[in-house]
Write a protein that holds these residues in place. Structure first.
Motif, PDB file in Angstrom:
ATOM      1  N   GLY A 181      29.724  39.290  37.192  1.00 18.84           N
ATOM      2  CA  GLY A 181      31.040  39.257  37.817  1.00 18.84           C
ATOM      3  C   GLY A 181      31.080  38.227  38.926  1.00 18.84           C
ATOM      4  N   PRO A 182      32.267  37.954  39.459  1.00 18.85           N
ATOM      5  CA  PRO A 182      32.423  36.897  40.462  1.00 18.85           C
ATOM      6  C   PRO A 182      31.756  37.204  41.794  1.00 18.85           C
ATOM      7  CG  PRO A 182      34.474  38.099  40.160  1.00 18.85           C
ATOM      8  CD  PRO A 182      33.552  38.558  39.080  1.00 18.85           C
ATOM      9  N   THR A 183      31.432  38.461  42.063  1.00 21.12           N
ATOM     10  CA  THR A 183      30.752  38.784  43.321  1.00 21.12           C
ATOM     11  C   THR A 183      29.363  39.354  43.068  1.00 21.12           C
ATOM     12  OG1 THR A 183      31.877  40.925  43.373  1.00 21.12           O
ATOM     13  CG2 THR A 183      32.874  39.137  44.624  1.00 21.12           C
ATOM     14  N   SER A 184      28.781  39.056  41.916  1.00 20.38           N
ATOM     15  CA  SER A 184      27.415  39.484  41.618  1.00 20.38           C
ATOM     16  C   SER A 184      26.438  38.687  42.473  1.00 20.38           C
ATOM     17  CB  SER A 184      27.101  39.264  40.140  1.00 20.38           C
ATOM     18  OG  SER A 184      27.115  37.873  39.851  1.00 20.38           O
ATOM     19  N   ALA A 435      44.069  47.325  45.726  1.00 23.04           N
ATOM     20  CA  ALA A 435      45.503  47.166  45.483  1.00 23.04           C
ATOM     21  C   ALA A 435      45.841  47.288  44.000  1.00 23.04           C
ATOM     22  CB  ALA A 435      45.986  45.826  46.020  1.00 23.04           C
ATOM     23  N   PHE A 436      44.952  46.793  43.123  1.00 22.34           N
ATOM     24  CA  PHE A 436      45.236  46.783  41.687  1.00 22.34           C
ATOM     25  C   PHE A 436      44.459  47.844  40.911  1.00 22.34           C
ATOM     26  CE2 PHE A 436      46.436  42.528  43.044  1.00 22.34           C
ATOM     27  CZ  PHE A 436      47.681  42.399  42.446  1.00 22.34           C
ATOM     28  N   ALA A 437      43.690  48.685  41.630  1.00 19.61           N
ATOM     29  CA  ALA A 437      42.879  49.708  40.959  1.00 19.61           C
ATOM     30  C   ALA A 437      42.046  49.075  39.845  1.00 19.61           C
ATOM     31  CB  ALA A 437      43.763  50.828  40.388  1.00 19.61           C
ATOM     32  N   ALA A 438      41.430  47.929  40.158  1.00 13.98           N
ATOM     33  CA  ALA A 438      40.655  47.167  39.179  1.00 13.98           C
ATOM     34  C   ALA A 438      39.286  46.854  39.763  1.00 13.98           C
ATOM     35  CB  ALA A 438      41.380  45.866  38.821  1.00 13.98           C
ATOM     36  N   ASP A 439      38.245  47.324  39.097  1.00 21.04           N
ATOM     37  CA  ASP A 439      36.876  47.084  39.524  1.00 21.04           C
ATOM     38  C   ASP A 439      36.650  45.578  39.693  1.00 21.04           C
ATOM     39  OD1 ASP A 439      34.150  46.821  39.842  1.00 21.04           O
ATOM     40  OD2 ASP A 439      33.615  48.191  38.220  1.00 21.04           O
ATOM     41  N   ARG A 440      36.245  45.169  40.867  1.00 20.85           N
ATOM     42  CA  ARG A 440      36.119  43.746  41.156  1.00 20.85           C
ATOM     43  C   ARG A 440      34.977  43.082  40.391  1.00 20.85           C
ATOM     44  NH1 ARG A 440      33.681  43.570  47.336  1.00 20.85           N
ATOM     45  NH2 ARG A 440      32.665  41.646  46.699  1.00 20.85           N
ATOM     46  N   GLN A 441      34.123  43.874  39.739  1.00 17.22           N
ATOM     47  CA  GLN A 441      33.034  43.319  38.941  1.00 17.22           C
ATOM     48  C   GLN A 441      33.409  43.201  37.460  1.00 17.22           C
ATOM     49  OE1 GLN A 441      30.574  42.206  40.484  1.00 17.22           O
ATOM     50  NE2 GLN A 441      30.315  43.344  42.369  1.00 17.22           N
ATOM     51  N   HIS A 442      34.602  43.638  37.090  1.00 11.87           N
ATOM     52  CA  HIS A 442      34.949  43.722  35.670  1.00 11.87           C
ATOM     53  C   HIS A 442      35.531  42.397  35.185  1.00 11.87           C
ATOM     54  CE1 HIS A 442      36.111  45.279  31.874  1.00 11.87           C
ATOM     55  NE2 HIS A 442      36.039  46.550  32.214  1.00 11.87           N
ATOM     56  N   PRO A 443      34.782  41.649  34.349  1.00 10.36           N
ATOM     57  CA  PRO A 443      35.287  40.339  33.932  1.00 10.36           C
ATOM     58  C   PRO A 443      36.568  40.390  33.113  1.00 10.36           C
ATOM     59  CG  PRO A 443      33.309  40.951  32.677  1.00 10.36           C
ATOM     60  CD  PRO A 443      33.455  41.948  33.786  1.00 10.36           C
ATOM     61  N   LEU A 445      39.096  42.086  33.736  1.00  8.86           N
ATOM     62  CA  LEU A 445      40.242  42.309  34.620  1.00  8.86           C
ATOM     63  C   LEU A 445      40.421  41.168  35.618  1.00  8.86           C
ATOM     64  CD1 LEU A 445      39.708  46.127  35.385  1.00  8.86           C
ATOM     65  CD2 LEU A 445      41.127  45.072  33.606  1.00  8.86           C
ATOM     66  N   ALA A 446      39.862  40.006  35.282  1.00  8.03           N
ATOM     67  CA  ALA A 446      39.889  38.884  36.213  1.00  8.03           C
ATOM     68  C   ALA A 446      41.316  38.486  36.592  1.00  8.03           C
ATOM     69  CB  ALA A 446      39.153  37.692  35.613  1.00  8.03           C
ATOM     70  N   ASP A 447      42.262  38.657  35.671  1.00  8.30           N
ATOM     71  CA  ASP A 447      43.638  38.269  35.984  1.00  8.30           C
ATOM     72  C   ASP A 447      44.216  39.138  37.097  1.00  8.30           C
ATOM     73  OD1 ASP A 447      43.455  40.382  34.071  1.00  8.30           O
ATOM     74  OD2 ASP A 447      45.597  40.174  33.658  1.00  8.30           O
ATOM     75  N   LEU A 448      43.839  40.420  37.115  1.00  5.52           N
ATOM     76  CA  LEU A 448      44.325  41.312  38.167  1.00  5.52           C
ATOM     77  C   LEU A 448      43.649  41.017  39.508  1.00  5.52           C
ATOM     78  CD1 LEU A 448      44.486  44.737  36.279  1.00  5.52           C
ATOM     79  CD2 LEU A 448      46.369  43.184  36.818  1.00  5.52           C
ATOM     80  N   PRO A 451      43.221  36.128  43.357  1.00  6.79           N
ATOM     81  CA  PRO A 451      43.829  36.235  44.694  1.00  6.79           C
ATOM     82  C   PRO A 451      45.209  35.607  44.799  1.00  6.79           C
ATOM     83  CG  PRO A 451      42.045  34.620  44.668  1.00  6.79           C
ATOM     84  CD  PRO A 451      41.986  35.347  43.353  1.00  6.79           C
ATOM     85  N   ALA A 452      45.652  34.879  43.759  1.00  5.71           N
ATOM     86  CA  ALA A 452      47.006  34.328  43.773  1.00  5.71           C
ATOM     87  C   ALA A 452      48.052  35.335  43.312  1.00  5.71           C
ATOM     88  CB  ALA A 452      47.066  33.077  42.893  1.00  5.71           C
ATOM     89  N   GLN A 453      47.643  36.557  42.977  1.00  5.77           N
ATOM     90  CA  GLN A 453      48.605  37.589  42.584  1.00  5.77           C
ATOM     91  C   GLN A 453      49.617  37.822  43.720  1.00  5.77           C
ATOM     92  OE1 GLN A 453      49.389  39.366  40.035  1.00  5.77           O
ATOM     93  NE2 GLN A 453      47.670  39.521  38.621  1.00  5.77           N
TER      94      GLN A 453
END
Length: 529
Positions: A181-184, A435-443, A445-448, A451-453
């Motif tokens: 994921g992006p923060t691994s 905010a999006f109830a989306a695990d930040r490690q889940h590839p 769900l990258a669209d959720l 940070p431009a959301q």
């Protein structure tokens, strides 16, 4: 030239490079179980395997610096875990040979961590690496490690452990992993080294060794089948752009001179490099990782003073324990959902002495160095929490007290929080997750988690507007801060500082310098809608 193959992943560290792919070797294969004739001797093999793995990691930690050293030390502690060893030795007593006993023990520990979800689920990959090394030792085969083809290469792996990421040599041009994921840890360490990296890239392990690829660490695209001339042209454009950016300098500001402070995210003094205007996020938990007991007051003073003495401006985040940073010495019980449990400032509810010691040490380090200490607490949710933290910090003489905004509730109360504290720092990684109830490690769900959301930007805007009204600074220290495409938007929202990995500073400085503040405001209005 063959068919062009384009693989899509998540770009997590900037840069464009090309070269031959070399895949990470597969883990050791367990043979069929064998009868155990001498359980005592088999138990000694188990103990020797775990000791060898821990010793190797400690040796690599001693040779590393900054985040890499802390992560390797933490992994060595896992290999040294008496419970893990006892479980494997019990497997021998139950009739398993050493390799299978080790495999069973690591598998049970991995399943327990994966079941917790969130950040900890991704940390299960760290246990996989330890398992592979221990089983290889018990089988008498070489421990898995990085390939050494004798020439520069793009490293492809199913996933990459922190131990291997920390040990990458100069012959590795880029990293591409099928998972992650992006923060691994892989992403964090790659960004810290300025090494182009793409994670969550399915299909990369299907490429044959030697396949010539072009890796774009911004777009996340990995292209095979293009000509060397095309790839080299892309790399040359990237090289020239990097040279241009490296030649720039000075403080962050818009084209018409409005300042936006560019700060660094660090884990220790070893991470300090020229280029930033100070430190916007000093992650003090790296001092606590890999420890069997809490660092002493004197140890903490020395670590904080070293950073204060080398940077003109430092914002210290107090201990952010929990989730992906479990600290054994705290003795916190397991939680069903650790991302929503006792983490950050909430640890103070059960162990207030830890924060008291840390605040005392920060204040003493500031006195010894003459620094103006800025201190902020993570995971603040209410005005009462902010007020309580501020009172304790100010009682010790801390110059500026702030809080992290990582929970939507804190963003919605930004004006009230600023009645209690001197500044806010928005952590967009966690704020987007909650905010999006989306695990930040889940590839997937990258669209959720982008940070431009608009919904996330509205939360940031609420904080920035409250800061402007109160005349107090509001910064951003999540991954969004290091995105040059988003930096002008954040400046247009009223954010006063951006804190990022050192390798991101030149591109962000350049992006701000290309827009007037009025243009940034217009970009922000468009992004919010």
């Amino acid at each position: 030239m063959g068919e062009v193959v384009r693989l899509a992943g998540l770009g997590v560290s900037r840069g464009v490079v090309a070269g031959p792919v070399v895949r990470m070797a597969a883990p050791p294969v367990l043979p069929a179980p064998r009868p155990v004739g001498d359980a005592e001797a088999e138990g000694a093999v188990v103990a020797g395997a775990l000791e060898a793995v821990a010793a190797g990691l400690r040796e690599r930690a001693a040779a590393a610096e900054g985040d890499a050293a802390e992560i390797l030390g933490a992994l060595a502690m896992i290999a040294d875990d008496p419970m893990l060893r006892e479980e494997a030795e019990q497997g021998v007593r139950d009739g398993l040979d050493a390799p299978h006993a080790l495999d069973a023990a690591f598998t049970r520990h991995r399943e327990a961590i994966a079941a917790l979800g969130g950040y900890l689920a991704e940390r299960a990959a760290d246990l996989d690496d330890l398992r592979h090394r221990a089983v290889a030792f018990a089988l008498g085969v070489p421990m898995p490690g990085l390939p050494s083809p004798g020439h520069p290469y793009v490293l492809a792996a199913e996933d990459l452990s922190p131990a291997d990421t920390a040990g990458l040599g100069p012959d590795v041009l880029a990293l591409v992993t099928a998972k992650g994921g992006p923060t691994s840890h892989t992403a964090i360490l790659a960004r810290g080294r300025g090494l182009p990296a793409v994670v969550a890239c399915p299909g990369v392990m299907d490429l044959a060794d030697g396949t010539y690829v072009c890796v774009d660490g911004v777009t996340g695209e990995v292209t095979a089948g293009i000509s060397r001339e095309e790839a080299e042209a892309a790399c040359e454009r990237d090289r020239l752009e990097r040279e241009r950016l490296a030649a720039t300098g000075g403080p962050g500001r818009t084209a018409d001179g409005r300042p936006v402070r560019l700060l660094l995210n660090i884990g220790s003094a070893a991470d300090l490099v020229p280029g930033g205007e100070g430190v916007g996020l000093f992650r003090t938990e790296f001092l606590f990782l890999g420890r069997e007991r809490e660092p002493s007051f004197d140890e903490q003073v020395a670590a904080y003073a070293e950073v204060f003495g080398r940077a003109a401006h430092v914002v210290v985040r107090t201990l952010d324990a929990g989730t992906d940073k479990p600290l054994p010495f705290l003795g916190l019980p397991p939680e069903h959902n650790p991302a929503l449990g006792m983490r950050g400032l909430r640890v103070d509810r059960v162990l207030p002495g830890v924060l008291d010691t840390q605040l005392d040490a920060i204040a003493e380090a500031a006195r010894r160095t003459g620094a103006e200490a800025w201190v902020m607490a993570p995971m603040v949710a209410t005005r009462d929490e902010a007020a309580g933290f501020a009172a304790r910090a100010r009682a010790r003489g801390v110059a500026r007290v702030g809080v992290m905004v990582e929970i939507p509730a804190a963003a919605l109360l930004a004006d009230r929080l600023l009645e209690e504290v001197d500044f806010l720092s928005v952590g967009t990684n966690d704020l987007s997750q909650y905010a999006f109830a989306a695990d930040r490690q889940h590839p997937a769900l990258a669209d959720l988690l982008d940070p431009a959301q608009p919904a996330l930007l509205r939360l940031v805007a609420a904080c920035a507007e409250a800061g402007l009204a109160a005349g107090k600074p509001v910064g951003v220290c999540g991954e969004a801060a290091g995105d040059p495409a988003l930096a002008p938007v954040l400046a247009g929202l009223g954010v006063t500082s951006l804190s990022m990995a050192p390798s991101c500073v030149p591109a962000v400085r350049d992006a701000l310098s290309r827009h007037t503040y009025a243009e940034c405001r217009e970009l922000a209005r468009a992004a919010l809608s």
